[in-house]
Design a protein around this motif. Structure first.
Motif, PDB file in Angstrom:
ATOM      1  N   THR A 303       0.825  -1.206   0.000  1.00 32.37           N
ATOM      2  CA  THR A 303       0.000   0.000   0.000  1.00 32.37           C
ATOM      3  C   THR A 303       0.861   1.258   0.000  1.00 32.37           C
ATOM      4  N   ILE A 304       1.915   1.281   0.821  1.00 29.91           N
ATOM      5  CA  ILE A 304       2.820   2.438   0.851  1.00 29.91           C
ATOM      6  C   ILE A 304       3.433   2.672  -0.529  1.00 29.91           C
ATOM      7  N   LEU A 321      -3.913  -1.229  -6.689  1.00 28.35           N
ATOM      8  CA  LEU A 321      -3.937  -2.337  -5.737  1.00 28.35           C
ATOM      9  C   LEU A 321      -5.116  -3.282  -5.958  1.00 28.35           C
ATOM     10  N   ARG A 322      -6.057  -2.846  -6.799  1.00 26.66           N
ATOM     11  CA  ARG A 322      -7.266  -3.621  -7.089  1.00 26.66           C
ATOM     12  C   ARG A 322      -8.094  -3.838  -5.821  1.00 26.66           C
ATOM     13  N   ILE A 323      -8.214  -2.753  -5.075  1.00 25.84           N
ATOM     14  CA  ILE A 323      -9.058  -2.759  -3.870  1.00 25.84           C
ATOM     15  C   ILE A 323      -9.948  -1.525  -3.921  1.00 25.84           C
ATOM     16  N   SER A 324     -10.915  -1.449  -3.018  1.00 31.85           N
ATOM     17  CA  SER A 324     -11.784  -0.276  -2.972  1.00 31.85           C
ATOM     18  C   SER A 324     -11.073   0.875  -2.265  1.00 31.85           C
ATOM     19  N   VAL A 325     -11.557   2.086  -2.506  1.00 31.03           N
ATOM     20  CA  VAL A 325     -10.996   3.254  -1.825  1.00 31.03           C
ATOM     21  C   VAL A 325     -11.219   3.133  -0.323  1.00 31.03           C
ATOM     22  N   ARG A 326     -12.325   2.536   0.055  1.00 29.97           N
ATOM     23  CA  ARG A 326     -12.600   2.357   1.490  1.00 29.97           C
ATOM     24  C   ARG A 326     -11.566   1.438   2.132  1.00 29.97           C
ATOM     25  N   SER A 329      -8.333   3.316   2.519  1.00 32.10           N
ATOM     26  CA  SER A 329      -8.361   4.231   3.667  1.00 32.10           C
ATOM     27  C   SER A 329      -8.142   3.471   4.972  1.00 32.10           C
ATOM     28  N   TYR A 330      -8.724   2.292   5.049  1.00 36.53           N
ATOM     29  CA  TYR A 330      -8.544   1.467   6.245  1.00 36.53           C
ATOM     30  C   TYR A 330      -7.063   1.093   6.412  1.00 36.53           C
ATOM     31  N   ARG A 331      -6.436   0.703   5.300  1.00 32.58           N
ATOM     32  CA  ARG A 331      -5.021   0.318   5.369  1.00 32.58           C
ATOM     33  C   ARG A 331      -4.143   1.495   5.780  1.00 32.58           C
ATOM     34  N   LEU A 332      -4.411   2.661   5.255  1.00 28.80           N
ATOM     35  CA  LEU A 332      -3.618   3.841   5.611  1.00 28.80           C
ATOM     36  C   LEU A 332      -3.757   4.167   7.094  1.00 28.80           C
TER      37      LEU A 332
END
Length: 369
Positions: A303-304, A321-326, A329-332
């Motif tokens: 993610t970084i 990353l082929r993930i949702s923006v939500r 945000s959780y990962r960040l």
């Protein structure tokens, strides 16, 4: 090669006398005579005379003496004259074949010698093993002026490249067709394809990278091309070549994306590699807590890297990353909570990015620090 009119009559040896005997006896050329003719062809090539000029010399001499040949001039009938003429033509054909064999032999030797000299020059140039002044003199013979600054591009593929490889020929054809014969050297070294061009001819290197990695029409292409920076003098060629090789090595070790790499964009890696202890300490202190995340540190490290590559545009990073923006945000938020570094803060994100680069160099978290 010299002018076709410059070939001297000495290369005829005793051709007229030999034709005179053959016109009378009707015999074929002997092996020793054919060997002499082959040697004459070889000597003519070594002296720089065209093959066509040598053939023309023998044909003109045959035409000049034809009417005075004993077998022709003293023929008692049309049949005798025809037999004499047939013997002379047969001997002429064999002579031209022998001359050609000798001429080609010398040409092949000259090509091998030229290739050996070129290979020796390339080795000395890329490894910096010769006196700079002498190297500059030799460089002009192969189309390089080392007083100028040069940059080097190196292409690698699944197979080793040599001068006869189709990809090498194709790239050479494309570069010559677009740029002509410029101060550029295209060669192979260690199974890699290498292009050396002056700093003011950088479009040549860009075209080299484009054509080397182009796989259209089912054609074979290079896997990666690395561009070294421009540096002055003969030593600059060595330095640029080593930078390109270093970029290729980093790309393989770190699985860097993209078929074309610029060494100027990878300068941070050599800095990190020079002090592995300090780099390990940075990774441990900045990113070590990520191992406590659900799923481990790898997804958060990814993610970084993706956020940095996307310029911290969340939608673009999420797409990569082929993930949702939500989810992004959780990962960040998890990164901020676990490490204490906020990806939203410019200075703190720089620490995270640098530590992430170090982690890739060290192979962490797969390899313990």
């Amino acid at each position: 090669m010299k002018s076709e009119d410059a070939i001297p009559a000495e290369f005829l040896h005793d051709w007229a006398e030999l034709l005179g005997e053959i016109s009378t006896t009707g015999r074929l050329l002997r092996r020793a005579e054919l060997d002499v003719l082959a040697d004459l062809g070889e000597r003519a090539a070594e002296a720089g005379h065209h093959w066509r000029a040598l053939v023309d010399l023998y044909l003109r001499e045959t035409r000049r003496v034809w009417a005075t040949l004993p077998g022709v001039a003293r023929a008692g009938s049309v049949g005798e004259a025809a037999r004499a003429g047939e013997a002379v033509l047969t001997a002429s054909e064999a002579a031209i074949t022998a001359l050609g064999a000798g001429h080609e032999r010398a040409q092949r030797l000259a090509v091998r010698q030229e290739e050996a000299a070129r290979r020796e020059f390339i080795d000395d140039l890329l490894y910096g093993r010769s006196d700079p002044g002498r190297l500059a003199e030799r460089a002009e013979r192969f189309g390089l002026r080392l007083a100028r600054a040069h940059a080097v591009a190196v292409a690698v593929g699944e197979v080793a490249y040599d001068e006869a490889h189709p990809l090498v020929r194709r790239v050479e054809r494309e570069l010559i067709g677009r740029f002509g014969e410029r101060d550029v050297l295209l060669t192979t070294k260690g199974g890699r394809l290498v292009c050396i061009a002056p700093d003011d001819e950088r479009p040549v290197l860009a075209a080299f990278a484009k054509h080397a990695t182009w796989s259209g029409g089912g054609r074979e292409s290079a896997d990666r091309v690395a561009l070294g920076r421009s540096h002055p003098g003969a030593g600059g060629v060595v330095l640029s070549y080593e930078e390109a090789l270093g970029a290729l090595d980093l790309a393989e070790r770190l699985d860097l994306p993209g078929p074309v790499l610029d060494a100027a964009d990878l300068l941070v890696f050599p800095v990190l590699l020079r002090d592995r202890a300090a780099m390990a300490d940075l990774v441990r202190s900045a990113l070590g807590p990520l191992v406590h995340a659900r799923g481990g540190a790898a997804p958060l490290l990814e993610t970084i890297t993706a956020c940095a590559a996307a310029g911290y545009v969340n939608a673009e990073a999420a797409r990569r990353l082929r993930i949702s923006v939500r989810t992004l945000s959780y990962r960040l938020e998890r990164i901020r909570t676990l490490t204490g570094y906020d990806p939203g803060d410019a200075l703190q994100r720089y620490t995270l990015e640098t530590a992430a680069l170090g982690a890739r160099v060290l192979g962490w978290p797969g390899t313990p620090l």
